[in-house]
Design an enzyme around this catalytic site. Structure first.
Site, PDB file in Angstrom:
ATOM      1  N   ASP A 196       0.706  -1.196   0.079  1.00 41.00           N
ATOM      2  CA  ASP A 196      -0.146   0.191   0.055  1.00 41.00           C
ATOM      3  C   ASP A 196       0.830   1.149  -0.109  1.00 41.00           C
ATOM      4  OD1 ASP A 196      -1.975   2.080   0.519  1.00 41.00           O
ATOM      5  OD2 ASP A 196      -3.132   0.680   1.927  1.00 41.00           O
ATOM      6  N   GLN A 197       0.854   1.985  -1.257  1.00 38.78           N
ATOM      7  CA  GLN A 197       1.380   3.314  -1.218  1.00 38.78           C
ATOM      8  C   GLN A 197       2.793   3.444  -1.394  1.00 38.78           C
ATOM      9  OE1 GLN A 197      -0.941   6.059   1.231  1.00 38.78           O
ATOM     10  NE2 GLN A 197       0.809   7.430   1.514  1.00 38.78           N
ATOM     11  N   CYS A 204      -6.731   4.088  -2.097  1.00 36.28           N
ATOM     12  CA  CYS A 204      -6.924   2.678  -1.594  1.00 36.28           C
ATOM     13  C   CYS A 204      -8.209   2.299  -2.215  1.00 36.28           C
ATOM     14  CB  CYS A 204      -6.927   2.404  -0.049  1.00 36.28           C
ATOM     15  SG  CYS A 204      -5.297   2.969   0.432  1.00 36.28           S
ATOM     16  N   HIS A 254      -9.932  -3.368   2.400  1.00 41.01           N
ATOM     17  CA  HIS A 254     -10.375  -2.229   2.172  1.00 41.01           C
ATOM     18  C   HIS A 254     -11.635  -2.133   1.524  1.00 41.01           C
ATOM     19  CE1 HIS A 254      -9.239   2.500   2.643  1.00 41.01           C
ATOM     20  NE2 HIS A 254     -10.366   2.360   2.905  1.00 41.01           N
ATOM     21  N   ASP A 281      -1.274  -0.522  -4.765  1.00 42.72           N
ATOM     22  CA  ASP A 281      -2.234   0.054  -5.051  1.00 42.72           C
ATOM     23  C   ASP A 281      -2.322   1.310  -5.727  1.00 42.72           C
ATOM     24  OD1 ASP A 281      -1.795   1.197  -2.537  1.00 42.72           O
ATOM     25  OD2 ASP A 281      -3.800   1.017  -1.677  1.00 42.72           O
ATOM     26  N   HIS A 282      -1.202   2.233  -4.962  1.00 38.49           N
ATOM     27  CA  HIS A 282      -0.766   3.653  -5.583  1.00 38.49           C
ATOM     28  C   HIS A 282       0.524   4.048  -4.815  1.00 38.49           C
ATOM     29  CE1 HIS A 282      -2.180   4.879  -1.438  1.00 38.49           C
ATOM     30  NE2 HIS A 282      -3.064   4.249  -1.769  1.00 38.49           N
TER      31      HIS A 282
END
Length: 494
Positions: free
Chosen positions: A11-12, A51, A102, A305-306
């Site tokens: 994540d991130q 997310c 999420h 995801d990003h």
């Protein structure tokens, strides 16, 4: 027997934070090896880089316009007919998710046989003012939190470090045993799945980490790897806001501004440390896979995801269309040569999160549903001559910074839908997006080229961004498109 599939999702994480990408300080030996055993995609993007919309795309293989999630909005149910784990389960796979989902409701299986859940510290899940029994609050069914309290003591909590779940500029080391860190827990639970899986079936495991998303709380040993290094300065574009008269940079959860240098450097070190921590834990899982004898019959896909802007252009966190936020790591690894990939290669074609579902279904020889907008990347990896997309369209409803963007990995066009501001970048010459070419007469044809494509992409959209001839600024941006809301209402009614 069909190959096992492991989807490792972080994540991130920025695309450039890999040592195989020649990052000046970040060390990722196990991810480097995954890339050497497969294919690294240089131009992989998250079209809606936060997310919730990103994870909807991963689960469904659909574009953001098809999922209906063109911004970040919690508590909108995930009711999609076809999902990646659902299709694999129907094809005979034993499916398991560990870590972050999420989705909504939080315990929605989304096609998995089982979910061992840790979504992190989500504000809407932890709002005790909305819960009459706050003392027994269960973090929406989170599995890590009760385990953590059992191990660390009933008074222990995720916010003991004083770090918010979106605090991109404040950091400190994890204060307890590394074994209690959520990163280690995800791997421990994934290893336990290897022990108790159905050995008569191939398995699909989604191993999903909350980090390096804030809080920036790496174990001390990993923080020590980076805290005294000469860390690279962020990229600052000629278009960036340099002044911060309102002192936004002093806010620990800032989106932009001039952050005190020492505070920023600690956060930067902690962010890199979290990535290396994840890398080592992935190494731990790979060793266990070898011990269970499944490594050579398993295909592994690693993705985020990003990204995280991490101070680029005096910006922080995600959602914006710049490379730090939208460009993500994407590695397809085949240690046992199941897919006959041309290994240790780097591919330039532009790919997106929607391509994960068709790629994995293709690897498993499972029919791809017609609802899927993405494309399998396997033909690109095996040397076949494959017709590929020319660009991807991304967007994010984000208040005054709501935007649309287009990129082919070589150029990027951005349109801010509320103000009408345009940006154009030559990513080959300027990968850090420091020079806005909108007013450069040499690029007028390219500006018109991309603008016309965006008009076609947005024609007929409910927001009214275009009349088919021009872009219309100032139309209200929506985080969720009407067709998803109607679908949710119909499902609830039925």
């Amino acid at each position: 027997m069909k190959p096992n599939i492991v989807l490792i999702m972080v994540d991130q994480m920025r695309a450039d934070c890999l040592s195989i990408q020649d990052h000046p300080v970040v060390d990722t030996p196990n991810l480097d090896q995954l890339a050497r055993d497969g294919v690294l995609f240089q131009n992989a993007y998250s079209s809606t880089p936060t997310c919730v919309p990103a994870r909807a795309t991963v689960l469904t293989g659909m574009s953001q316009t098809s999922t209906g999630r063109v911004g970040y909005q919690d508590q909108v149910p995930f009711n999609y007919e076809h999902t990646l784990p659902g299709e694999l389960a129907q094809a005979g796979y034993h499916t398991q998710a560990v870590g972050k989902m999420h989705v909504y409701p939080a315990r929605n299986l989304c096609g998995f046989h089982n979910v061992v859940l840790h979504d992190g510290y989500l504000h809407y899940n932890r709002n005790k003012s909305c819960n009459l029994e706050s003392e027994s609050f269960n973090h929406s069914g989170d599995d890590y939190l009760p385990w953590f309290k059992q191990q660390a003591g009933s008074q222990a909590d995720l916010n003991d470090l004083g770090l918010d779940c979106n605090a991109s500029t404040v950091a400190r080391p994890w204060h307890l045993s590394e074994a209690l860190h959520p990163t280690n827990w995800v791997v421990s639970e994934s290893i336990d799945f290897l022990r108790r899986r159905d050995p008569s079936k191939p398995f699909f495991l989604k191993m999903s980490f909350v980090r390096p998303h804030p809080p920036f709380d790496p174990p001390q040993v990993f923080f020590d790897m980076y805290k005294d290094l000469d860390l690279p300065d962020p990229a600052i574009g000629d278009w960036a806001e340099l002044e911060d008269p309102e002192q936004n940079g002093l806010n620990p959860v800032t989106l932009k501004g001039n952050v005190p240098r020492n505070r920023f450097k600690r956060a930067q070190a902690a962010y890199y440390a979290l990535i290396t921590h994840i890398d080592y834990q992935i190494g731990r899982f790979m060793q266990t896979m070898a011990e269970y004898g499944v490594m050579n019959n398993t295909v592994i896909l690693f993705v985020s995801d990003h990204g995280e802007l991490l101070g680029d252009h005096n910006l922080f966190r995600k959602a914006l269309p710049y490379e730090g936020s939208a460009n993500v790591p994407f590695i397809l690894s085949d240690p046992g040569n199941v897919l006959k990939l041309k290994k240790n290669q780097s591919i330039e074609e532009v790919v997106e999160l929607r391509d994960i579902m068709p790629t994995i279904l293709d690897a498993a020889n499972v029919e791809i549903p017609r609802s899927v907008d993405g494309m399998s990347v396997l033909p690109l990896c095996t040397g076949e001559k494959a017709k590929w997309r020319e660009y991807i369209h991304g967007e994010h409803a984000y208040g005054a910074s709501s935007h649309q963007f287009l990129t082919n990995g070589k150029e990027k066009y951005i349109w801010y839908s509320q103000s009408g501001e345009e940006q154009l970048f030559n990513l080959l010459k300027d990968p850090s997006e420091t020079i806005n070419l909108v007013n450069n007469p040499e690029y007028i044809d390219r500006l018109v080229f991309w603008r016309e494509i965006l008009i076609r992409e947005l024609h007929g959209r409910e927001e009214g961004y275009t009349d088919g001839k021009r872009l219309i600024a100032g139309k209200k941006a929506k985080s969720t498109l009407e067709h998803l809301l109607v679908s949710v209402k119909e499902t609830a009614y039925n």
